[in-house]
Motif scaffolding. Structure first.
Motif, short mmCIF file in Angstrom:
data_model
loop_
_atom_site.label_atom_id
_atom_site.label_comp_id
_atom_site.label_asym_id
_atom_site.label_seq_id
_atom_site.Cartn_x
_atom_site.Cartn_y
_atom_site.Cartn_z
N GLN A 397 26.79 2.76 31.77
CA GLN A 397 27.99 2.43 32.23
C GLN A 397 28.20 0.94 32.65
OE1 GLN A 397 28.14 4.63 35.78
NE2 GLN A 397 30.32 4.47 36.19
N ASP A 398 27.04 0.31 33.06
CA ASP A 398 27.35 -1.25 33.40
C ASP A 398 27.74 -2.02 32.23
OD1 ASP A 398 26.36 -0.43 35.87
OD2 ASP A 398 24.40 -1.12 35.66
N LEU A 399 27.12 -1.62 31.06
CA LEU A 399 27.49 -2.40 29.83
C LEU A 399 28.92 -2.13 29.55
CD1 LEU A 399 24.16 -1.76 27.82
CD2 LEU A 399 25.04 -3.93 28.90
N LYS A 400 29.53 -0.91 29.58
CA LYS A 400 30.86 -0.57 29.27
C LYS A 400 31.78 -1.42 30.07
CE LYS A 400 33.88 3.29 28.69
NZ LYS A 400 34.15 4.80 28.81
N LEU A 401 31.42 -1.38 31.43
CA LEU A 401 32.22 -2.24 32.28
C LEU A 401 32.34 -3.46 32.03
CD1 LEU A 401 34.09 -2.20 35.04
CD2 LEU A 401 32.02 -2.24 36.23
N SER A 406 35.38 -8.31 29.99
CA SER A 406 35.48 -9.73 29.18
C SER A 406 36.73 -9.65 28.12
CB SER A 406 34.09 -9.60 28.30
OG SER A 406 34.00 -8.44 27.61
N GLU A 407 36.96 -8.37 27.76
CA GLU A 407 38.18 -8.16 26.68
C GLU A 407 39.61 -8.05 27.37
OE1 GLU A 407 37.48 -4.70 24.51
OE2 GLU A 407 35.50 -5.72 23.41
N GLN A 408 39.61 -7.41 28.41
CA GLN A 408 40.99 -7.62 29.10
C GLN A 408 41.20 -8.78 30.04
OE1 GLN A 408 41.41 -3.58 30.99
NE2 GLN A 408 41.07 -2.56 28.94
N LEU A 409 42.57 -8.95 30.28
CA LEU A 409 43.00 -10.19 31.19
C LEU A 409 43.32 -9.49 32.53
CD1 LEU A 409 45.18 -12.36 28.81
CD2 LEU A 409 42.59 -12.60 29.67
N ALA A 410 42.87 -10.17 33.49
CA ALA A 410 43.31 -9.72 34.81
C ALA A 410 44.46 -10.07 35.15
CB ALA A 410 42.16 -10.12 35.47
N HIS A 411 45.32 -9.57 36.02
CA HIS A 411 46.54 -10.04 36.69
C HIS A 411 46.27 -11.34 37.47
CE1 HIS A 411 48.62 -6.78 34.94
NE2 HIS A 411 47.60 -5.67 35.28
#
Length: 421
Positions: A397-401, A406-411
């Motif tokens: 679960q930690d690795l998925k998070l 790392s792939e999605q940009l934060a607002h």
């Protein structure tokens, strides 16, 4: 010097207690006749003959004169060549007897007639002592006359048993109110006496030794735990005897024993105190209290004088003992055999116990370790330990998070990424 001291010095020394009785019986005098002549009681005369007491003053002089032996008649001295064996008459023998019977109240065995004296070919010697029954102490010590029949310890024990056992069973019945217990107590006492016969044989009063042992066994409180001895036997059917029987059983054991020894057996207060392990005033107090309690049940005793009361109570106790059907004790041989079998059984049991103890001790020493080995503790799961600090291994679960972040940009503003120049 006082008058009593002068009288005692004038009176020749008295013989030994055993010789006093022999001299009295040689003159065919009873204890009552001697007591009436001297002015004392029958129990006092008995104490003089058993060595418990000694007369003094005027009574000592009267008693010594009463039992004084007859003067010896010495045969006339004749020449040896004139004397013929067939015409010489036997001399009158007045020497002391070898011993008396072991039982105080027992009669002597018949004495044999003195042997005729042989012709005096040498200087005349003292006449031989008259043969008499030997006591148990003389038999064990080996002191006996040349012509006397040797009495074995078994014969002395059988004589003591035959003369005292039946009456002692009746006395014990009055003490306990139980016929079977009375017989058992007397037989146990004689078995103990046979086991300790060297001690009993030299006692001043062997019958008293056995009586004390029988009374102690009969009065043991442990008999209450036995079903057969919890309750006394049925009382007599006659009203007078039943009242006396109930009065005796209502007394405390110590008071009942004191009353029986004084009015039933005829002992003095010092003798009763010694046998019951009490002082003389305490024995006298128990006797007076017991008599008062019995007199409340028997009106004829309350109206009688103290002397008449003692005689009447003695007659009533004797009548009660003779009227009841008390079991007859076993023969003396059976008692001796039973005593020997019990002693042999206890000896074997003691030897077996010691042998078993030795075997167990040897086995223990053989199997015991010679040095100490510390035992290894078994493994156990330990709980309650806090988690280790620092970075831990990431879970799925930690690795998925982490991947999604790392792939999605934060607002918001773009993330500054350092570059190398």
């Amino acid at each position: 010097m006082t008058r009593s001291t002068t009288d005692e010095a004038a009176v020749p020394p008295l013989p030994s207690p055993k010789e006093r009785r022999r001299l009295r019986e040689a003159k065919s005098l009873s204890e009552e006749e001697v007591a009436a002549a001297v002015g004392v009681t029958r129990a006092t005369v008995r104490s003089w003959e058993t060595g418990r007491a000694s007369p003094r003053g005027r009574k000592r002089a009267l008693y010594a004169k009463l039992i004084a032996p007859e003067p010896a008649v010495k045969p006339e001295a004749v020449k040896p060549e004139v004397v013929k064996p067939e015409v010489v008459k036997p001399p009158v023998v007045t020497t002391e007897a070898a011993a008396v019977a072991a039982v105080p109240a027992a009669a002597h065995l018949p004495e044999a007639s003195p042997l005729p004296e042989a012709p005096p070919a040498a200087p005349p010697a003292d006449p031989p002592p008259a043969p008499a029954s030997a006591s148990a102490s003389d038999v064990r010590s080996g002191a006996e006359a040349p012509d006397e029949r040797r009495v074995s310890p078994a014969e002395a024990f059988d004589e003591l048993y035959a003369r005292t056992a039946p009456g002692l069973v009746r006395q014990t019945y009055l003490l306990t109110g139980r016929r079977t217990l009375a017989r058992e107590s007397v037989e146990r006492a004689f078995e103990l006496a046979w086991q300790r016969w060297p001690e009993v044989a030299v006692d001043r009063d062997p019958a008293g030794w056995v009586r004390a042992a029988a009374y102690e066994y009969a009065m043991s409180p442990w008999h209450r735990l036995r079903r057969t001895h919890r309750h006394p036997d049925a009382p007599p059917t006659e009203p007078g005897k039943r009242a006396l029987f109930d009065a005796l059983l209502d007394l405390p054991p110590a008071y009942r024993r004191t009353l029986l020894l004084y009015d039933g057996v005829g002992l003095d207060l010092p003798e009763i105190a010694a046998e019951t392990e009490a002082s003389t005033p305490a024995a006298a107090g128990r006797l007076m209290t017991a008599r008062a309690a019995v007199a409340e049940r028997l009106p004829e005793l309350a109206d009688a004088a103290p002397a008449e009361q003692s005689a009447l109570l003695q007659d009533r106790l004797g009548g009660l003992a003779r009227a009841e059907h008390v079991p007859v004790p076993r023969p003396a041989r059976a008692v001796r055999t039973g005593s020997e079998n019990k002693a042999r059984l206890w000896t074997r049991a003691a030897v077996a116990g010691v042998a078993l103890l030795i075997a167990v001790t040897g086995l223990t020493l053989h199997t015991a370790p010679t040095h100490y080995e510390q035992p290894i503790s078994p493994p156990e799961r330990v709980g309650g330990v806090p988690p280790r600090g620092g970075p831990q291994k990431l879970t799925a679960q930690d690795l998925k998070l982490q991947k999604s972040l790392s792939e999605q940009l934060a607002h918001g503003p773009e993330r500054l990424v350092p570059r190398l120049e």
